[in-house]
Design a protein around this motif. Structure first.
Motif, PDB file in Angstrom:
ATOM      1  N   THR A  50      33.253  12.326   9.015  1.00  0.00           N
ATOM      2  CA  THR A  50      32.377  11.767   7.977  1.00  0.00           C
ATOM      3  C   THR A  50      30.929  12.059   8.390  1.00  0.00           C
ATOM      4  N   ILE A  51      30.103  11.001   8.586  1.00  0.00           N
ATOM      5  CA  ILE A  51      28.775  11.221   9.171  1.00  0.00           C
ATOM      6  C   ILE A  51      28.547  10.139  10.220  1.00  0.00           C
ATOM      7  N   PRO A  52      27.805  10.443  11.287  1.00  0.00           N
ATOM      8  CA  PRO A  52      27.516   9.430  12.305  1.00  0.00           C
ATOM      9  C   PRO A  52      26.297   8.599  11.954  1.00  0.00           C
ATOM     10  N   HIS A  53      26.119   7.464  12.596  1.00  0.00           N
ATOM     11  CA  HIS A  53      24.913   6.658  12.379  1.00  0.00           C
ATOM     12  C   HIS A  53      23.672   7.483  12.710  1.00  0.00           C
ATOM     13  N   ALA A  54      23.808   8.418  13.651  1.00  0.00           N
ATOM     14  CA  ALA A  54      22.630   9.228  14.063  1.00  0.00           C
ATOM     15  C   ALA A  54      21.997   9.942  12.870  1.00  0.00           C
TER      16      ALA A  54
ATOM     17  N   HIS B  89      34.724  16.735   2.068  1.00  0.00           N
ATOM     18  CA  HIS B  89      34.562  15.444   1.391  1.00  0.00           C
ATOM     19  C   HIS B  89      33.230  14.790   1.776  1.00  0.00           C
ATOM     20  N   ARG B  90      32.557  14.220   0.746  1.00  0.00           N
ATOM     21  CA  ARG B  90      31.296  13.505   0.990  1.00  0.00           C
ATOM     22  C   ARG B  90      31.624  12.036   1.273  1.00  0.00           C
ATOM     23  N   VAL B  91      31.378  11.591   2.494  1.00  0.00           N
ATOM     24  CA  VAL B  91      31.652  10.202   2.879  1.00  0.00           C
ATOM     25  C   VAL B  91      30.361   9.597   3.426  1.00  0.00           C
ATOM     26  N   ALA B  92      29.915   8.521   2.797  1.00  0.00           N
ATOM     27  CA  ALA B  92      28.663   7.875   3.229  1.00  0.00           C
ATOM     28  C   ALA B  92      28.998   6.758   4.211  1.00  0.00           C
ATOM     29  N   LEU B  93      28.273   6.682   5.322  1.00  0.00           N
ATOM     30  CA  LEU B  93      28.427   5.605   6.299  1.00  0.00           C
ATOM     31  C   LEU B  93      27.485   4.481   5.878  1.00  0.00           C
ATOM     32  N   VAL B  94      28.022   3.292   5.592  1.00  0.00           N
ATOM     33  CA  VAL B  94      27.236   2.304   4.837  1.00  0.00           C
ATOM     34  C   VAL B  94      26.998   1.000   5.597  1.00  0.00           C
ATOM     35  N   ASP B  95      26.757   1.105   6.901  1.00  0.00           N
ATOM     36  CA  ASP B  95      26.510  -0.154   7.632  1.00  0.00           C
ATOM     37  C   ASP B  95      25.375  -0.012   8.638  1.00  0.00           C
ATOM     38  N   THR B  96      24.478   0.971   8.437  1.00  0.00           N
ATOM     39  CA  THR B  96      23.468   1.222   9.482  1.00  0.00           C
ATOM     40  C   THR B  96      22.323   0.209   9.455  1.00  0.00           C
TER      41      THR B  96
ATOM     42  N   ALA C 264      33.922   8.924  -0.593  1.00  0.00           N
ATOM     43  CA  ALA C 264      34.259   7.619   0.007  1.00  0.00           C
ATOM     44  C   ALA C 264      33.039   7.019   0.686  1.00  0.00           C
ATOM     45  N   VAL C 265      33.131   5.734   0.949  1.00  0.00           N
ATOM     46  CA  VAL C 265      32.160   5.092   1.847  1.00  0.00           C
ATOM     47  C   VAL C 265      32.926   4.659   3.091  1.00  0.00           C
ATOM     48  N   ARG C 266      32.246   4.725   4.246  1.00  0.00           N
ATOM     49  CA  ARG C 266      32.914   4.313   5.489  1.00  0.00           C
ATOM     50  C   ARG C 266      32.230   3.058   6.012  1.00  0.00           C
ATOM     51  N   LEU C 267      33.060   1.997   6.212  1.00  0.00           N
ATOM     52  CA  LEU C 267      32.553   0.749   6.789  1.00  0.00           C
ATOM     53  C   LEU C 267      32.884   0.759   8.280  1.00  0.00           C
ATOM     54  N   ASP C 268      31.820   0.823   9.104  1.00  0.00           N
ATOM     55  CA  ASP C 268      32.015   0.822  10.549  1.00  0.00           C
ATOM     56  C   ASP C 268      31.347  -0.423  11.108  1.00  0.00           C
ATOM     57  N   THR C 269      31.471  -1.496  10.327  1.00  0.00           N
ATOM     58  CA  THR C 269      30.694  -2.714  10.538  1.00  0.00           C
ATOM     59  C   THR C 269      30.763  -3.190  11.993  1.00  0.00           C
TER      60      THR C 269
END
Ligand code: PCP
Length: 395
Positions: free
Chosen positions: A174-178, A202-209, A230-235
């Motif tokens: 997906t994408i990292p917080h960096a 696939h476009r996946v947004a990381l949504v907890d930064t 998608a959105v990725r929750l890495d809370t």
């Protein structure tokens, strides 16, 4: 300074061996003792804290023993096995293969542990996506081994480029917080990813930064629209609270604004139990440490026959064995290989499950692609799932 690892040649030449094995060979050779024996790989501790395992590492075992004058029978790679079952049986002159015990068990124990944990996670995930994210928690030299076995155990994809090459799959990520930090926000990061990266990814947004998962999910969805997959929750643990309610809230807010197509992905310390608890509200899981550092399956290699006579140390059953499976009721039993029954007590025909892998040092039978092994694992997991859901008569 080179990496603190050995290459395949050192493994194949028996350098990765506990020194007491090479000393044992030295003593037996000095004494002229060259007895043929049968040794079995079974679980060391029978009270396994699980009811099934997935055997993996067999392909590397072939590489290890290719050219060593032994005969080997195994359960095929990707087989479900149960406590007490011999997963591999080796026959040969003991001094010819003694030094390979360390490497042989190492290849089977770790790979089977990873495949088994991946299978547990996949059983919990059902038809939801499961991606291996855990290479960064393990020594990079074995990342391909770990992720190959995560894949055959049931993961739908792997994250490391070298691992994906080994199994002829595209790497998944997906994408990292960096990226979000570097571009100062989820909208900027998601748009830049969309602009630069091949459209097939696939476009996946990381949504907890920086802020709340639902706000960042809506920002990404409003920025990318139909292109957001998608959105990725890495809370982080400090904000987790009730993860299920966070997922349900994000789902509600996305759907309310017409973003039903956007999937919700979970990651960050995810276990098989977390997957089971959220598989009905999340669309996929990225699992790292749980799978990559899975507890090894503690196989041991024990002599069970010498010069045709049954013999074993205390705690092990003597004599060469096989595993038979009834074609009609599916019951599996460990039986003496010298006395294979024709039929199951239910009357059904039985078939021995151990197959030839090496004959006098020559590999027999073609190795299967990881995709075929994984497919077989998934069908066995389906059988296990049905068995677990079928109440046992008389209970
Ligand atoms: C990585 C990724 C997942 C983690 C690893 C999966 O986290 O984002 O959350 O591994 P786990 O199951 O062992 O937690 P970080 O490296 O913290 O985050 P980033 O995505 O920013 O690289």
């Amino acid at each position: 300074m080179p990496f603190h690892i050995v290459d395949g040649k050192a493994i194949k030449t028996g350098k990765v061996t506990d020194v007491y094995f090479s000393r044992t060979v030295e003593v037996l050779q000095a004494k002229g003792v060259h007895k043929r024996c049968v040794a079995e790989v079974t679980l060391k501790n029978r009270k396994a804290d699980w009811d099934f395992g997935i055997l993996a590492g067999v392909e590397e075992m072939v590489e290890l023993l290719d050219g060593v004058p032994v005969d080997v029978k195994v359960l095929p790679e990707g087989s479900v096995f149960h406590p007490l079952e011999p997963v591999a049986v080796i026959e040969g002159v003991y001094t010819d293969f003694a030094i390979y015990e360390t490497a042989l068990l190492g290849l089977l124990c770790q790979a089977s542990g990873v495949a088994t944990e991946a299978a547990r996670c996949k059983l919990a995930a059902g038809d939801k996506l499961l991606i291996s994210f855990g290479a960064r928690r393990m020594h990079p030299a074995i990342a391909p081994m770990i992720e190959r076995n995560a894949f055959i155990g049931g993961c739908d994809g792997v994250a490391v480029v070298a691992s994906a090459e080994l199994i002829h799959e595209e790497p998944v990520g997906t994408i990292p917080h960096a990226l979000v930090l570097m571009l100062d926000g989820v909208t900027e990061a998601t748009l830049a990813f969309h602009e630069v990266i091949d459209p097939s990814v696939h476009r996946v947004a990381l949504v907890d930064t920086f802020c709340d998962e639902k706000i960042e999910s809506l920002r990404a969805a409003e920025a990318l629209g139909e292109s957001l997959w998608a959105v990725r929750l890495d809370t982080p643990g400090s904000r987790r609270g009730n993860l299920r309610q966070i997922i349900e809230e994000v789902r509600w807010e996305l759907d309310l604004r017409g973003f039903q197509h956007v999937k919700i992905f979970l990651s960050g310390g995810i276990s098989a139990e977390d997957i089971a608890a959220h598989a009905d509200v999340a669309d996929g899981f990225g699992v790292g440490t749980t799978i990559s550092s899975a507890k090894v399956i503690d196989f041991a290699l024990d002599i069970v026959e010498i010069e045709g006579q049954p013999i074993a140390k205390r705690g092990k059953w003597a004599g060469r064995k096989d595993i038979i499976r009834c074609a009609s009721c599916g019951t599996r039993t460990v039986v003496p290989a010298s006395r294979l029954p024709e039929h199951c007590p239910c009357g059904g025909p039985v078939e021995p499950l151990l197959v030839d892998l090496i004959e006098d040092g020559r590999p027999v039978g073609a190795s299967k692609p990881p995709q075929a092994i994984r497919k077989r694992v998934l069908s066995q997991l389906e059988e296990l799932r049905k068995k677990r859901e079928t109440p046992r008569a008389g209970r």
